[in-house]
Write an enzyme that holds these catalytic residues in place. Structure first.
Site, PDB file in Angstrom:
ATOM      1  CG  ASP A   1       8.732  -2.388   0.968  1.00  0.00           C
ATOM      2  OD1 ASP A   1       9.685  -1.746   1.428  1.00  0.00           O
ATOM      3  OD2 ASP A   1       8.847  -3.549   0.529  1.00  0.00           O
TER       4      ASP A   1
ATOM      5  CG  ASP B   1      -0.083  -3.640   5.478  1.00  0.00           C
ATOM      6  OD1 ASP B   1       0.102  -3.033   4.407  1.00  0.00           O
ATOM      7  OD2 ASP B   1       0.066  -4.875   5.581  1.00  0.00           O
TER       8      ASP B   1
HETATM    9  P1  5GP Z   1       5.010  -2.283  -1.895  1.00  0.00           P
HETATM   10  O1  5GP Z   1       4.203  -2.547  -3.119  1.00  0.00           O
HETATM   11  O2  5GP Z   1       4.885  -0.879  -1.368  1.00  0.00           O
HETATM   12  O3  5GP Z   1       6.452  -2.662  -2.102  1.00  0.00           O
HETATM   13  O4  5GP Z   1       4.555  -3.310  -0.802  1.00  0.00           O
HETATM   14  C1  5GP Z   1       3.456  -3.209  -0.058  1.00  0.00           C
HETATM   15  C2  5GP Z   1       3.111  -4.548   0.551  1.00  0.00           C
HETATM   16  O5  5GP Z   1       4.274  -5.359   0.811  1.00  0.00           O
HETATM   17  C3  5GP Z   1       2.478  -4.329   1.893  1.00  0.00           C
HETATM   18  O6  5GP Z   1       1.085  -4.143   1.771  1.00  0.00           O
HETATM   19  C4  5GP Z   1       2.851  -5.601   2.623  1.00  0.00           C
HETATM   20  O7  5GP Z   1       1.908  -6.597   2.332  1.00  0.00           O
HETATM   21  C5  5GP Z   1       4.182  -6.013   2.050  1.00  0.00           C
HETATM   22  N1  5GP Z   1       5.320  -5.591   2.918  1.00  0.00           N
HETATM   23  C6  5GP Z   1       6.270  -4.692   2.630  1.00  0.00           C
HETATM   24  N2  5GP Z   1       7.138  -4.559   3.656  1.00  0.00           N
HETATM   25  C7  5GP Z   1       6.719  -5.410   4.609  1.00  0.00           C
HETATM   26  C8  5GP Z   1       7.207  -5.732   5.931  1.00  0.00           C
HETATM   27  O8  5GP Z   1       8.198  -5.211   6.458  1.00  0.00           O
HETATM   28  N3  5GP Z   1       6.468  -6.664   6.614  1.00  0.00           N
HETATM   29  C9  5GP Z   1       5.376  -7.268   6.109  1.00  0.00           C
HETATM   30  N4  5GP Z   1       4.758  -8.156   6.878  1.00  0.00           N
HETATM   31  N5  5GP Z   1       4.892  -6.993   4.883  1.00  0.00           N
HETATM   32  C10 5GP Z   1       5.558  -6.065   4.148  1.00  0.00           C
END
Ligand code: 5GP
Length: 184
Positions: A102, A99
């Site tokens: 981040d 999805d």
């Molecule tokens: P990362 O490991 O890249 O920091 O985070 C990935 C996960 O963080 C995504 O799969 C999601 O579940 C959550 N996440 C990061 N940013 C957002 C956001 O703006 N909204 C939501 N709902 N989830 C996010």
């Protein structure tokens, strides 16, 4: 618009149009490769469903659920598998459907894990890319939209399991966040 949403960042029509383009791209790139699309649950379920409808090639799908350890333990970058794949990926052309990327820690960890299972190729397709927040380099092969550093919900993405059913991507109102529960 939902009353908890401050602004609509990406409309339903924009999502549809972009997914159509991604479907064409993926169909060209994976022609005769019978790819396995791995949907990262739960956030990517709508994206996967709409994306596969826009592809024109034989493919298979599987699902993986992981916990991302958001917040305190995020820096470890390790993910916990809550539901593993049912399919062997050895020798397969694998495309991860996510999805949002981040910090990149989740995708880094998932790709490291999946590589040990010897896929023929491994690529990432994410609907949203929050580039500014990246802490670790992740090769994103397909993306829907690059978005600013705002907490978004809708079209599969949740806050405390709510808002997944909104048909658009919206920015959640700050007052909805519980103090400290979102690390932004
Ligand atoms: P990362 O490991 O890249 O920091 O985070 C990935 C996960 O963080 C995504 O799969 C999601 O579940 C959550 N996440 C990061 N940013 C957002 C956001 O703006 N909204 C939501 N709902 N989830 C996010």
């Amino acid at each position: 618009m939902d009353e908890d949403v401050k602004e609509i960042l990406i409309t339903e029509d924009e999502i549809k149009a972009r997914i159509k383009e991604l479907g064409i791209l993926i169909s060209e790139d994976y022609k005769e490769k019978f790819p396995l699309l791995i949907c990262i649950l739960r956030g990517a379920f709508l994206f996967l469903a709409d994306l596969v409808k826009e592809t024109k090639i034989p493919l298979s799908i599987d699902f993986m659920a992981i916990s991302t350890y958001a917040g305190k333990t995020e820096s470890s970058g390790e993910v916990k598998i809550l539901k593993d794949l049912d399919t062997s990926i050895e020798g397969r052309h694998v495309l991860i459907i996510e999805d949002i990327v981040d910090t990149g820690l989740t995708m880094d960890s998932v790709t490291r894990l999946l590589k040990t299972r010897k896929p023929k190729s491994l690529k990432i397709c994410t609907l949203l890319d929050k580039v500014e927040r990246r802490r670790i380099k992740v090769n994103i092969d397909y993306f829907g939209f690059k978005i600013p550093n705002k907490f978004v919900v809708g079209y599969g993405l949740d806050y405390e399991e709510k808002y997944r059913n909104l048909p658009y991507i919206g920015v959640l109102k700050e007052e909805i966040y519980k103090e400290g529960s979102i690390n932004i």
